[in-house]
Motif scaffolding. Structure first.
Motif, mmCIF file in Angstrom:
data_model
loop_
_atom_site.group_PDB
_atom_site.id
_atom_site.type_symbol
_atom_site.label_atom_id
_atom_site.label_comp_id
_atom_site.label_asym_id
_atom_site.label_seq_id
_atom_site.Cartn_x
_atom_site.Cartn_y
_atom_site.Cartn_z
ATOM 1 N N PHE A 1 40.145 -40.252 -43.449
ATOM 2 C CA PHE A 1 41.339 -40.647 -44.187
ATOM 3 C C PHE A 1 41.199 -40.109 -45.610
ATOM 4 C CE2 PHE A 1 42.192 -44.779 -41.568
ATOM 5 C CZ PHE A 1 42.342 -44.008 -40.420
ATOM 6 N N LEU A 2 41.846 -38.988 -45.852
ATOM 7 C CA LEU A 2 41.687 -38.286 -47.118
ATOM 8 C C LEU A 2 42.957 -38.328 -47.958
ATOM 9 C CD1 LEU A 2 39.544 -36.539 -48.593
ATOM 10 C CD2 LEU A 2 40.534 -34.543 -47.482
ATOM 11 N N THR A 3 44.099 -38.130 -47.309
ATOM 12 C CA THR A 3 45.355 -37.916 -48.024
ATOM 13 C C THR A 3 45.949 -39.224 -48.530
ATOM 14 O OG1 THR A 3 45.803 -36.046 -46.579
ATOM 15 C CG2 THR A 3 47.634 -36.885 -47.873
ATOM 16 N N GLU A 4 46.349 -39.209 -49.795
ATOM 17 C CA GLU A 4 47.129 -40.290 -50.374
ATOM 18 C C GLU A 4 48.464 -39.734 -50.843
ATOM 19 O OE1 GLU A 4 44.965 -42.539 -53.272
ATOM 20 O OE2 GLU A 4 43.233 -42.830 -51.939
ATOM 21 N N GLU A 5 49.482 -40.578 -50.843
ATOM 22 C CA GLU A 5 50.850 -40.093 -51.088
ATOM 23 C C GLU A 5 50.969 -39.374 -52.423
ATOM 24 O OE1 GLU A 5 55.447 -41.708 -50.753
ATOM 25 O OE2 GLU A 5 53.794 -43.140 -50.878
ATOM 26 N N GLN A 6 50.324 -39.911 -53.461
ATOM 27 C CA GLN A 6 50.467 -39.311 -54.779
ATOM 28 C C GLN A 6 49.554 -38.117 -54.976
ATOM 29 O OE1 GLN A 6 48.663 -42.005 -54.220
ATOM 30 N NE2 GLN A 6 46.694 -41.243 -54.916
ATOM 31 N N GLY A 7 48.558 -37.949 -54.061
ATOM 32 C CA GLY A 7 47.571 -36.903 -54.256
ATOM 33 C C GLY A 7 47.785 -35.673 -53.405
ATOM 34 N N GLY A 8 47.955 -35.860 -52.100
ATOM 35 C CA GLY A 8 48.062 -34.726 -51.192
ATOM 36 C C GLY A 8 46.811 -33.872 -51.252
ATOM 37 N N SER A 9 46.996 -32.586 -51.505
ATOM 38 C CA SER A 9 45.856 -31.678 -51.608
ATOM 39 C C SER A 9 45.016 -31.924 -52.860
ATOM 40 C CB SER A 9 46.348 -30.226 -51.607
ATOM 41 O OG SER A 9 46.998 -29.911 -50.387
ATOM 42 N N ASP A 10 45.588 -32.618 -53.836
ATOM 43 C CA ASP A 10 44.858 -32.949 -55.067
ATOM 44 C C ASP A 10 44.035 -34.202 -54.818
ATOM 45 O OD1 ASP A 10 43.910 -33.331 -57.607
ATOM 46 O OD2 ASP A 10 45.857 -33.746 -58.526
ATOM 47 N N VAL A 11 42.893 -34.029 -54.158
ATOM 48 C CA VAL A 11 42.078 -35.168 -53.738
ATOM 49 C C VAL A 11 41.598 -35.976 -54.940
ATOM 50 C CG1 VAL A 11 39.983 -35.846 -52.500
ATOM 51 C CG2 VAL A 11 41.375 -33.946 -51.662
ATOM 52 N N GLU B 1 43.623 -42.862 -55.515
ATOM 53 C CA GLU B 1 43.614 -44.109 -56.267
ATOM 54 C C GLU B 1 42.934 -45.261 -55.541
ATOM 55 O OE1 GLU B 1 47.699 -44.811 -57.174
ATOM 56 O OE2 GLU B 1 47.823 -43.179 -58.647
ATOM 57 N N THR B 2 42.497 -45.065 -54.318
ATOM 58 C CA THR B 2 41.830 -46.137 -53.587
ATOM 59 C C THR B 2 40.558 -46.565 -54.311
ATOM 60 O OG1 THR B 2 42.714 -45.347 -51.485
ATOM 61 C CG2 THR B 2 40.792 -46.789 -51.382
ATOM 62 N N ARG B 3 40.367 -47.880 -54.438
ATOM 63 C CA ARG B 3 39.254 -48.440 -55.193
ATOM 64 C C ARG B 3 38.262 -49.135 -54.267
ATOM 65 N NH1 ARG B 3 39.264 -46.232 -60.305
ATOM 66 N NH2 ARG B 3 41.435 -45.615 -60.666
ATOM 67 N N GLU C 1 45.893 -47.281 -50.435
ATOM 68 C CA GLU C 1 46.668 -46.777 -49.299
ATOM 69 C C GLU C 1 46.233 -45.358 -48.953
ATOM 70 O OE1 GLU C 1 50.807 -46.911 -50.156
ATOM 71 O OE2 GLU C 1 50.881 -49.099 -50.388
ATOM 72 N N LYS C 2 46.258 -45.062 -47.674
ATOM 73 C CA LYS C 2 46.069 -43.699 -47.194
ATOM 74 C C LYS C 2 47.332 -43.318 -46.433
ATOM 75 C CE LYS C 2 41.835 -43.210 -48.773
ATOM 76 N NZ LYS C 2 41.475 -42.229 -49.815
ATOM 77 N N TRP C 3 47.842 -42.127 -46.725
ATOM 78 C CA TRP C 3 49.210 -41.785 -46.332
ATOM 79 C C TRP C 3 49.312 -41.025 -45.020
ATOM 80 C CZ3 TRP C 3 53.908 -43.238 -47.113
ATOM 81 C CH2 TRP C 3 54.985 -42.390 -46.876
ATOM 82 N N PHE C 4 48.330 -40.205 -44.695
ATOM 83 C CA PHE C 4 48.415 -39.373 -43.485
ATOM 84 C C PHE C 4 47.095 -39.513 -42.739
ATOM 85 C CE2 PHE C 4 49.174 -35.704 -40.812
ATOM 86 C CZ PHE C 4 50.557 -35.675 -40.694
ATOM 87 N N CYS C 5 47.017 -40.521 -41.883
ATOM 88 C CA CYS C 5 45.766 -40.920 -41.236
ATOM 89 C C CYS C 5 45.810 -40.567 -39.755
ATOM 90 C CB CYS C 5 45.529 -42.416 -41.405
ATOM 91 S SG CYS C 5 45.527 -42.954 -43.123
#
Length: 624
Positions: A178-188, A192-194, A209-213
């Motif tokens: 689970f890498l992708t977050e909505e605000q980040g995308g390719s910009d890992v 913002e996950t803590r 949150e993870k956006w594309f799991c």
């Protein structure tokens, strides 16, 4: 020497043995495996090719129409995060994992004293993708998660590693990333996950949150999060293993979930599988959105080293993506050959017409070029991992057969691998989309209809340029490999070593073209080294494709030379066609050349008929 294949004997590309019909795969694995590895693997791959070509292929079509369904809550409103799978999907999983698709590359399989190279995992993924590229995603991530734990875990997560590499399906733990977050995308680095340490439970807790799991309900998921006080950007990210749930302190396995169904509310981790994405394809893998609400997690490796650890998994995932691309190309090519050999129009089968013959020739050449490149990158990756596992110097040979010191050889393999892998993923993903699209056209209106597999292959292929980094991101990674790793040096040696082996007259003209283009490539590399970053980025995508074309041409020529020496000129035709298509400039688009190559080379290239080396320079007529 095997005779040509009569594709007219088949009705369609199912109910067959994909290994037996894929001579390109057989050739490439015999090249990159040791003799002992190939002797052991041949019967296993044949068995797996039979299973995929029959049961898994049929099940995959059903799963595409009746995919996984998410039931996030139970009837009392409690979170259960239950994904319901059709029985056909469970059968495909059981067949694949129990054939050792992951296990054989990590633990010694029956009949061997050590694991197979990771290229074997990729070869099995390739065959699986003849039937279901969607299901291959969980398989790839399971292998990737196992690799990460093998490299970085201190032993505290051994129960998860054992499950990720299990040979019995009931013991299997599937992996995810689970890498992708909505605000980040390719910009890992924008993630913002803590993560906070829970003293009482002696574990970490993730919030975010993870956006594309993909493979949303994996029993063992790897995720990146930022601990308190960690710096911004990728340098501040740590890697965590997030369980699907706990059963009395033990990991949940496939057997637990199949026998007992959804977990009880107190067994579910503190996360919510919010919804599944309504995707174009890859229906077999449930992809969705996840909310971590204090989810239990375990630190993997060192704190704030997560991104570096994730890149190790990403190398394997990108090779898996490339293997999937080649598998789709292989299936579409097989379906096209069979359809063209049976479909009659205007009084003859359509594979007798010049335009279709040229198309099938070029589809075959593209497939074999892609597979050759990907498995060479897989060989380098496997050699690097084997060296790390042994943790001791090893003797090795360069492509030209000259002995090199183990340390230098391993370092060169790593640097070259770092360059080849992003290119492999970028180029083959686009080739898979193009091949699948044209495969639909070969079938006419039927190819566009959901009842025929070409429809699904195109839908599944369309995600491959996106997964594991878009072509732009991968092209920038190519620049990093050149700038930080000095990858141009082992690339130069690899190309030159192969070109030096070429001596047969049938390859002279093609070799001359490749050598000329190689020098132009070297000039391009030197030019970019002296330009500013903006111009280098502007040229990065063209450079990636250029490296693929020149390196692949050198690989094919080397194989063609070896085959000519063994008494078969077929690979000489494949190599020459690839060079002509990708590296030669033709006057008047080739129309004035009088070239009839595709007509004369149809039997040996498309149907794998052998060619007498004595005649390959003058004619491409196949041996009877």
């Amino acid at each position: 020497m095997p005779s040509g294949i009569d594709y007219g004997q088949f009705e369609e590309g199912r109910g067959v043995n994909y290994w037996a019909l894929d001579r390109a795969l057989q050739r490439e694995l015999e090249r990159i495996y040791t003799d002992a590895e190939f002797d052991w693997a041949e019967s296993r791959l044949s068995e797996f090719g039979e299973i995929v070509g029959h049961t898994i292929a049929d099940n995959a079509d059903y799963v595409d129409d009746h995919g996984p369904e998410l039931e996030p809550y139970d009837k009392h409103g409690d979170v259960q995060n239950h994904v319901r799978y059709p029985a056909e999907q469970i059968e495909n999983e059981r067949l694949s994992y129990e054939m050792g698709i992951v296990a054989d590359a990590f633990e010694a399989p029956p009949g061997r004293d050590e694991p197979m190279p990771l290229s074997h995992n990729l070869a099995m993924q390739y065959l699986l993708c003849y039937a279901d590229p969607g299901f291959d995603c969980p398989v790839a991530m399971t292998a990737g998660a196992a690799l990460v734990l093998e490299k970085f875990d201190d032993g505290s997560l051994s129960a998860y590693y054992d499950g990720l590499t299990a040979r019995e399906y009931d013991d299997v733990i599937e992996g995810a990333m689970f890498l992708t977050e909505e605000q980040g995308g390719s910009d890992v680095g924008a993630n913002e996950t803590r993560a906070e340490w829970d003293e009482e439970a002696e574990c970490w807790r993730l919030t975010g949150e993870k956006w594309f799991c993909s493979n949303i309900d994996a029993e063992g998921t790897l995720a990146l999060a930022r601990t308190e006080g960690a710096p911004d950007g990728t340098d501040g990210l740590s890697m965590f293993l997030v369980p699907h749930g706990d059963l009395a302190g033990s990991p949940v396995t496939k057997g637990d979930r199949i026998e007992d169904g959804p977990l009880a509310p107190d067994e579910v981790n503190d996360q919510l599988y919010r919804r599944l994405k309504d995707k174009l394809g890859t229906i077999a893998v449930p992809t969705g959105e996840v909310e971590f609400d204090g989810a239990k997690a375990y630190l993997v490796g060192e704190e704030e080293n997560g991104f570096k650890q994730m890149t190790e998994m990403l190398n394997l995932e990108r090779l898996s993506n490339a293997a999937a691309s080649c598998g789709i190309m292989g299936r579409v090519l097989l379906e096209s050959k069979i359809y063209a050999a049976n479909r009659e129009a205007f009084g003859d089968t359509i594979d007798q017409y010049p335009l279709m013959r040229e198309d099938l020739v070029d589809m075959t050449v593209d497939h074999e070029a892609a597979l050759t490149y990907v498995l060479e990158a897989a060989r380098l990756f496997s050699e690097r991992e084997r060296a790390e596992r042994s943790a001791e110097p090893r003797s090795a040979e360069t492509a030209s057969g000259e002995t090199a010191s183990a340390g230098e050889d391993a370092e060169d393999e790593y640097r070259l691998m770092r360059l080849l892998i992003p290119i492999a993923k970028a180029r083959t993903a686009r080739m898979a989309v193009d091949t699948a699209s044209y495969g639909m056209e070969v079938h006419g209106g039927n190819g566009y209809v959901n009842d025929f597999v070409t429809n699904r292959m195109l839908r599944d292929a369309q995600v491959l340029p996106i997964w594991e980094g878009t072509e732009n991101i991968l092209s920038l990674d190519v620049l990093r490999a050149l700038e930080r790793e000095g990858a141009h040096e082992p690339l130069r040696e690899a190309i030159e070593d192969r070109l030096e082996t070429i001596s047969h007259p049938a390859l002279a003209e093609a070799a001359e073209t490749v050598e000329s283009e190689y020098h132009d490539l070297a000039s391009a590399l030197a030019t970019l080294a002296g330009e500013d970053g903006e111009y280098a980025q502007l040229s990065a995508k063209r450079l990636a494709h250029y490296v693929f074309d020149v390196f692949t041409a050198a690989l094919l020529l080397e194989e063609a030379q070896a085959d000519l020496e063994d008494g078969n000129g077929r690979m000489a035709l494949v190599a020459r066609r690839f060079v002509a298509n990708e590296l030669e400039a033709q006057d008047a688009r080739g129309i004035t050349s009088g070239d009839r190559f595709a007509l004369e080379a149809f039997e040996p290239i498309v149907r794998h008929a052998p060619v007498d080396p004595e005649t390959v320079s003058e004619t491409v007529t196949a041996d009877d």
